[in-house]
Design an enzyme around this catalytic site. Structure first.
Site, short mmCIF file in Angstrom:
data_model
loop_
_atom_site.label_atom_id
_atom_site.label_comp_id
_atom_site.label_asym_id
_atom_site.label_seq_id
_atom_site.Cartn_x
_atom_site.Cartn_y
_atom_site.Cartn_z
N HIS A 12 7.17 -11.14 -10.99
CA HIS A 12 6.55 -11.91 -9.90
C HIS A 12 5.07 -12.22 -10.16
O HIS A 12 4.24 -12.17 -9.26
CB HIS A 12 6.76 -11.21 -8.54
CG HIS A 12 6.22 -9.81 -8.46
ND1 HIS A 12 6.82 -8.83 -7.73
CD2 HIS A 12 5.12 -9.24 -9.01
CE1 HIS A 12 6.13 -7.72 -7.83
NE2 HIS A 12 5.09 -7.95 -8.59
N HIS A 59 0.26 -6.29 -3.29
CA HIS A 59 -0.82 -6.04 -4.25
C HIS A 59 -2.14 -5.92 -3.54
O HIS A 59 -3.05 -6.72 -3.75
CB HIS A 59 -0.86 -7.16 -5.30
CG HIS A 59 0.45 -7.31 -6.03
ND1 HIS A 59 1.53 -7.96 -5.48
CD2 HIS A 59 0.86 -6.86 -7.23
CE1 HIS A 59 2.54 -7.91 -6.34
NE2 HIS A 59 2.17 -7.26 -7.39
N HIS A 196 3.42 -4.84 -18.66
CA HIS A 196 2.09 -5.44 -18.52
C HIS A 196 1.08 -4.39 -18.11
O HIS A 196 1.39 -3.43 -17.43
CB HIS A 196 2.07 -6.64 -17.57
CG HIS A 196 2.33 -6.35 -16.11
ND1 HIS A 196 3.45 -5.72 -15.63
CD2 HIS A 196 1.61 -6.68 -15.00
CE1 HIS A 196 3.41 -5.66 -14.30
NE2 HIS A 196 2.30 -6.23 -13.89
N GLU A 243 6.03 -1.08 -12.12
CA GLU A 243 6.71 -1.92 -11.10
C GLU A 243 8.21 -1.99 -11.33
O GLU A 243 8.97 -2.28 -10.40
CB GLU A 243 6.16 -3.35 -11.15
CG GLU A 243 4.75 -3.49 -10.63
CD GLU A 243 4.32 -4.95 -10.53
OE1 GLU A 243 3.35 -5.21 -9.82
OE2 GLU A 243 4.95 -5.84 -11.16
FE LIG Z 1 3.44 -6.81 -8.90
#
Ligand SMILES: [Fe+2]
Lengths: 283, 132
Positions: A12, A59, A196, A243
């Site tokens: 996302h 977030h 990431h 995540e």
């Molecule tokens: Fe995220």
């Protein structure tokens, strides 16, 4: 009865939303990212879910540091796209299936998963980007073609819930949906990842081999995926790769045996590896 | 940081935003998230010092905000999802912020990502970074 027919795993990345909102998806940088979602949009048009149960994380947008629920279920009638610091995304308001949401809350809490219930909540790119890539561009005055029940998971402050806890919660959500009397086609989304790291000197870390193995496990051995420890996510996939535990909620809600109908993997979108999978229940 | 060592302490170039960091960075992070809203950004940008007075952060945190010392902000308990709101206020994207934190130019960083990102090999343990 309501039935869970399929699951979708999907990154996302906020920049994907920006690319769609500014109409640059055909640029060479973005074209390969979006190419992999063409089939998904066609699949989604045939699938026509009544409800998407969407697992994502906020977030530091709707939730600040004052309150950090591990699992927060959206029970409000609707959820507006949040201003994350550059204005809200120009996408439709998300509408809930409130009765099913309350049924799930009641059912999984009695099943010993102590959810937080959100009767007011805005949603950030964690929810709206997967909607956009799977359903295509929809403007502010438009409507999403499905109702959405959001489940926000804390993956910002360590520790996130364990992969196993997420997997077991997925199973409890499945039991809740299976026991809902209305005839509904429900598709479950697990979002975020893949590898990431956004911060400090190791920013930009990507581990494509690990990501591909994770996608394999999603299809073939979710139990093994549910046993991956936090330390492995942090070390092997970057601090924000954790995540991926959210995909396990989705996978827990599916049958043990599934059919993989689509997979897409691309590096990079901004700082992130984009991963996507569609899994169908066979029954 | 205080307290016993943690199993993730040997990951190089990484802060794990755990409860200890969250506690130390609380007011800093709450300041950063306030910049999510345009009306607050206007007030902050008109007079940064007096805006910061509303948040009881440490002198070092306050200075790191004023200096836009992105790595120091993380060192002092900031979390990237919060500090990125300060960066966004300054017109800095996530990717440009990553370039700054890793000490390379924006083009160099973008190029690294286009070539598959930072490899996991050699980047799992602090011991692998010692010869730098
Ligand atoms: Fe995220």
């Amino acid at each position: 009865m309501a039935r869970v027919t399929a699951g979708v795993g999907c990154s996302h990345v906020p920049a994907i939303g920006v690319a769609m909102d500014t109409g640059i998806t055909e640029q060479p940088y973005w074209q390969p990212v979006f190419e992999g979602f063409k089939k998904s949009r066609e699949w989604m048009k045939e699938q026509k879910p009544d409800v998407v149960f969407l697992v994502y994380n906020d977030h530091c947008t709707a939730f600040d540091a004052s309150c950090i629920p591990t699992f927060a279920l959206g029970c409000a009638a609707e959820f507006k796209p949040a201003d994350e610091g550059w204005g809200p995304r120009p996408v439709p308001v998300v509408k809930n299936h409130q009765k099913l949401a309350s049924h799930i809350a009641q059912s999984v809490i009695l099943d010993e998963f102590d959810l937080t219930i959100m009767n007011e909540m805005e949603v950030d790119h964690g929810l709206t980007v997967p909607m956009s890539v799977m359903f295509g561009q929809h403007g502010v005055d438009d409507e999403w073609p499905t109702l959405v029940i959001p489940l926000a998971v804390n993956v910002v402050q360590y520790p996130a819930p364990t992969g196993n806890r997420c997997y077991q919660l997925g199973k409890a959500i499945r039991r809740a949906i299976d026991s809902y009397p209305e005839d509904l086609n429900v598709v479950v989304f697990g979002t975020g990842g893949m590898s990431h790291q956004l911060q400090y000197k190791r920013a930009g870390l990507i581990n494509a081999d690990w990501d591909q193995r994770f996608l394999d496990l999603m299809t073939e051995d979710p139990k093994a995926a549910s046993q991956i420890q936090h330390l492995e996510y942090l070390r092997e996939t970057g601090s924000e790769g954790i995540e991926m535990v959210m995909w396990l909620v989705m996978r827990g809600a599916l049958d043990e045996d599934v059919t993989e109908v689509h997979r897409h993997y691309h590096v990079p979108a901004s700082n992130t590896a984009v991963g996507h999978i569609i899994l169908e229940n066979q029954t | 940081m205080t307290g016993p060592s943690k199993e993730y302490d040997d990951i190089p170039g990484t802060f794990v935003f755990d409860a200890d960091r969250s506690r130390e960075g609380y007011h800093l992070n709450q300041f950063c998230i306030s910049l999510r809203l345009g009306k607050n950004r206007d007030v902050f940008n008109a007079d940064q010092e007096s805006y910061l007075d509303k948040y009881p952060m440490t002198p070092a945190q306050r200075q790191a905000v004023l200096d836009r010392d992105w790595n120091e902000l993380l060192q002092l308990g900031g979390n990237i999802y919060y500090t990125s709101k300060l960066a966004a206020n300054d017109g800095i994207t996530f990717q440009d912020l990553a370039a700054m934190m890793t000490g390379v130019s924006r083009d160099e960083y973008r190029d690294m990502m286009l070539h598959g990102g930072r490899s996991i090999d050699g980047n799992r343990y602090k011991s692998e970074w010692e010869n730098e």
